[in-house]
Design a protein around this motif. Sequence first.
Motif, PDB file in Angstrom:
ATOM      1  N   TRP A  23      -9.484   6.803   7.794  1.00 25.89           N
ATOM      2  CA  TRP A  23      -9.018   5.588   8.455  1.00 25.89           C
ATOM      3  C   TRP A  23      -8.062   5.937   9.577  1.00 25.89           C
ATOM      4  N   PRO A  24      -7.922   5.015  10.560  1.00 23.32           N
ATOM      5  CA  PRO A  24      -8.632   3.738  10.631  1.00 23.32           C
ATOM      6  C   PRO A  24     -10.084   3.922  11.072  1.00 23.32           C
ATOM      7  N   ALA A  25     -10.876   2.897  10.887  1.00 21.57           N
ATOM      8  CA  ALA A  25     -12.293   2.967  11.255  1.00 21.57           C
ATOM      9  C   ALA A  25     -12.459   2.890  12.770  1.00 21.57           C
ATOM     10  N   THR A  26     -11.651   2.100  13.409  1.00 19.49           N
ATOM     11  CA  THR A  26     -11.698   1.993  14.871  1.00 19.49           C
ATOM     12  C   THR A  26     -10.279   1.855  15.405  1.00 19.49           C
ATOM     13  N   LEU A  27     -10.065   2.377  16.586  1.00 20.05           N
ATOM     14  CA  LEU A  27      -8.789   2.157  17.248  1.00 20.05           C
ATOM     15  C   LEU A  27      -8.946   2.351  18.741  1.00 20.05           C
ATOM     16  N   VAL A  28      -8.160   1.589  19.466  1.00 21.01           N
ATOM     17  CA  VAL A  28      -8.102   1.666  20.913  1.00 21.01           C
ATOM     18  C   VAL A  28      -6.670   2.019  21.270  1.00 21.01           C
ATOM     19  N   GLN A  29      -6.525   3.147  21.958  1.00 23.59           N
ATOM     20  CA  GLN A  29      -5.196   3.656  22.256  1.00 23.59           C
ATOM     21  C   GLN A  29      -5.043   3.892  23.755  1.00 23.59           C
ATOM     22  N   PRO A  30      -3.875   3.635  24.310  1.00 29.50           N
ATOM     23  CA  PRO A  30      -3.668   3.943  25.727  1.00 29.50           C
ATOM     24  C   PRO A  30      -3.468   5.429  25.938  1.00 29.50           C
ATOM     25  N   VAL A  31      -3.800   5.862  27.143  1.00 26.06           N
ATOM     26  CA  VAL A  31      -3.560   7.253  27.520  1.00 26.06           C
ATOM     27  C   VAL A  31      -2.088   7.584  27.331  1.00 26.06           C
ATOM     28  N   GLY A  32      -1.823   8.761  26.764  1.00 25.79           N
ATOM     29  CA  GLY A  32      -0.444   9.183  26.577  1.00 25.79           C
ATOM     30  C   GLY A  32       0.172   8.777  25.260  1.00 25.79           C
ATOM     31  N   SER A  33      -0.527   7.963  24.499  1.00 27.39           N
ATOM     32  CA  SER A  33       0.004   7.517  23.206  1.00 27.39           C
ATOM     33  C   SER A  33      -0.348   8.537  22.124  1.00 27.39           C
ATOM     34  N   PRO A  34       0.357   8.495  20.998  1.00 26.97           N
ATOM     35  CA  PRO A  34       0.038   9.435  19.907  1.00 26.97           C
ATOM     36  C   PRO A  34      -1.148   8.957  19.082  1.00 26.97           C
TER      37      PRO A  34
END
Lengths: 115, 114
Positions: free
Chosen positions: A7-18
Amino acid sequence: SQTIHQWPATLVQPVGSPLSLECTVEGTSNPNLYWYRQAAGRGLQLLFYSVGIGQISSEVPQNLSASRPQDRQFILSSKKLLLSDSGFYLCAWSVRERFSGNTIYFGEGSWLTVV
Amino acid sequence: AQSVTQPDIHITVSEGASLELRCNYSYGATPYLFWYVQSPGQGLQLLLKYFSGDTLVQGIKGFEAEFKRSQSSFNLRKPSVHWSDAAEYFCAVNGNTGGFKTIFGAGTRLFVKA
């Protein structure tokens, strides 16, 4: 019987984030653990594997790291995500036995989109 | 060098028709061979595996595969394809040394038409 969850099954993260993806295996002890990445429309790329707590081998130089704080827990991390880190990440395990053929069993996968 | 080749990137078959997916491997030692299936957005599921003995291996979902050492092949077959078989199929090889480097093919996408 053995099971693997990630997990998680899906995630959207911004550039530069952990990033932190977590995986646990149940029903077995001392498994080999793996992180694979599957880019869109492409095959499997082995990122890391582990034969024991704190023992991590990296297959390709990259922006990612892995840790194994417990016998059946495997974590994939990044301090700063890049766009190129987008993909489908698969955790997997195998039995640590000689002549077992090292049959690999996969988790459900985690979709990561870096925006 | 160890490698797995799946010559067909994609294959289309009619529902009810027979299926054969090709897999060729290059491995210096005795190979352990595997076929996996992946439905869109999901992990890989083990269909079958060959370690030794009978070269015709039966798997789940009505699939079978035949190991041919002389041809370095491990082709996957199904006598009658169902629409639910549409997925991506991966062939893989490992050795008997307990090593961790399972080599996967690039995959074959199966399309099933009505």
